[in-house]
Design a protein around this motif. Structure first.
Motif, short mmCIF file in Angstrom:
data_model
loop_
_atom_site.label_atom_id
_atom_site.label_comp_id
_atom_site.label_asym_id
_atom_site.label_seq_id
_atom_site.Cartn_x
_atom_site.Cartn_y
_atom_site.Cartn_z
N UNK A 87 0.85 -1.18 0.00
CA UNK A 87 0.00 0.00 0.00
C UNK A 87 0.89 1.23 0.00
N UNK A 88 0.67 2.11 -0.95
CA UNK A 88 1.40 3.37 -1.05
C UNK A 88 2.92 3.14 -1.09
N UNK A 89 3.32 2.06 -1.75
CA UNK A 89 4.73 1.76 -1.90
C UNK A 89 5.39 1.14 -0.68
N UNK A 90 4.60 0.80 0.34
CA UNK A 90 5.12 0.17 1.56
C UNK A 90 4.45 -1.18 1.77
N UNK A 91 5.12 -2.04 2.53
CA UNK A 91 4.54 -3.33 2.88
C UNK A 91 4.00 -3.27 4.31
N UNK A 92 2.78 -3.73 4.47
CA UNK A 92 2.14 -3.72 5.79
C UNK A 92 1.66 -5.12 6.16
N UNK A 93 1.64 -5.37 7.45
CA UNK A 93 1.10 -6.62 7.97
C UNK A 93 -0.42 -6.60 7.85
N UNK A 94 -1.00 -7.75 7.49
CA UNK A 94 -2.46 -7.88 7.42
C UNK A 94 -2.84 -9.27 7.92
N UNK A 131 -3.15 1.68 7.70
CA UNK A 131 -2.36 2.21 6.59
C UNK A 131 -2.58 3.70 6.35
N UNK A 132 -3.81 4.20 6.55
CA UNK A 132 -4.07 5.62 6.31
C UNK A 132 -3.28 6.47 7.31
N UNK A 133 -3.44 6.18 8.59
CA UNK A 133 -2.72 6.94 9.61
C UNK A 133 -1.21 6.80 9.43
N UNK A 134 -0.76 5.60 9.09
CA UNK A 134 0.68 5.35 8.93
C UNK A 134 1.26 6.21 7.81
N UNK A 162 2.30 0.15 13.09
CA UNK A 162 2.89 1.38 13.61
C UNK A 162 4.27 1.10 14.23
N UNK A 163 4.37 -0.02 14.92
CA UNK A 163 5.67 -0.40 15.50
C UNK A 163 6.67 -0.71 14.41
N UNK A 164 6.22 -1.34 13.36
CA UNK A 164 7.11 -1.71 12.25
C UNK A 164 7.82 -0.49 11.67
N UNK A 165 7.08 0.62 11.59
CA UNK A 165 7.66 1.84 11.01
C UNK A 165 7.96 2.90 12.07
#
Length: 286
Positions: A87-94, A131-134, A162-165
């Motif tokens: 998402x938005x060029x980043x990888x997020x946990x789901x 993801x939006x807030x991040x 949030x912790x990841x980034x």
């Protein structure tokens, strides 16, 4: 033990063979079968896609990989299988129980970003995976963000992202902004907005959380609650994603509210996808 060894030998395949077989299977249910086969194989053997292309003749024990392929054949979203979403060029946990972010939501971020100075107090209603807030916090580090969600799964998932980034974002488990005694300049939300009974694809309706998809009988009930909350608050801006067929409904709902302006924006397919609402004395757009 002998049987186990024989079984393992029988399931040995080269990377090229496994991808070809998985591609044939996945072509029945997905639009990009080779890409998804590669993603699943990367996840299974903990390698990247470059490795797959540079080691096509390498053999591996393929049973686990084809278990993943079978899950995808049952329409389970690939993001839940791998626990990752781009998402938005980043990888997020789901994880299961949390709505999978869509590319359309990147546009919501772009649109609200046009209105930010960068130091506002922001509330996100329905944080989901976070993801939006991040992304907003990454773009504008001075934002003071508070994010809420009623779902324990969502709070857990967002906290992990949030912790990841290493992002300083406050998380509160509540409905809307109930019990949140703070003043906000901006409210942003991608709430449930699908009407009850609307037919969805199997990978969505059978796996993703219905409470994050359906907004009520007509679909716009929660959107209207959020608009009411905004109008009763001191916030200057409300940014929301909405359904492609809800522009007229939202426009009519606020048509007598002389103190605000509203502009709508489209997604990449040209469909109505969201709106930015501002108090008239703060509005910068016609």
């Amino acid at each position: 033990m002998k049987h186990s060894k024989e079984s393992a030998l029988q399931s040995m395949m080269t990377i090229a063979e496994a991808l070809q077989k998985a591609r044939q299977k996945l072509s029945k249910v997905v639009q990009r079968p080779l890409l998804e086969a590669e993603i699943l194989l990367c996840y299974a053997i903990k390698k990247d896609r470059i490795y797959l292309h540079t080691h096509p003749e390498e053999e591996f024990e393929s049973r686990y990989f084809f278990e993943l392929v079978q899950r995808r054949l049952a329409h389970e979203p690939i993001e839940y299988i791998t626990g990752s979403v781009s998402f938005y060029g980043k990888e997020f946990y789901i994880q299961k129980g949390v709505l999978i972010p869509r590319p359309e939501t990147e546009i919501l971020i772009d649109e609200v970003s046009k209105e930010l100075k960068g130091n506002e107090a922001v509330a996100e209603i329905g944080v989901g995976s976070g993801v939006i807030s991040a992304i907003l916090k990454m773009k504008f580090p001075a934002l003071k963000i508070t994010a809420t969600d009623i779902s324990e799964h969502a709070i857990f998932c967002a906290k992990k992202n949030f912790r990841r980034y290493n992002l300083d974002i406050e998380l509160i488990k509540t409905s809307l902004l109930d019990g949140v005694d703070k003043r906000f300049d901006v409210i942003v939300s991608n709430p449930p907005y699908i009407a009850k009974g609307f037919e969805l694809e199997p990978n969505v309706v059978n796996y993703e959380p219905h409470e994050a998809l359906f907004g009520g009988e007509k679909g716009d009930e929660l959107l209207k609650q959020i608009i009411d909350l905004f109008l009763a608050s001191d916030a200057k801006i409300l940014a929301c994603e909405m359904g492609f067929d809800q522009k007229d409904t939202i426009k009519n709902y606020v048509q007598n509210k002389k103190e605000i302006t509203i502009r709508f924006f489209n997604d990449l397919a040209g469909l109505d996808r969201g709106f930015i609402m501002q108090r008239r004395n703060d509005a910068t757009l016609d």
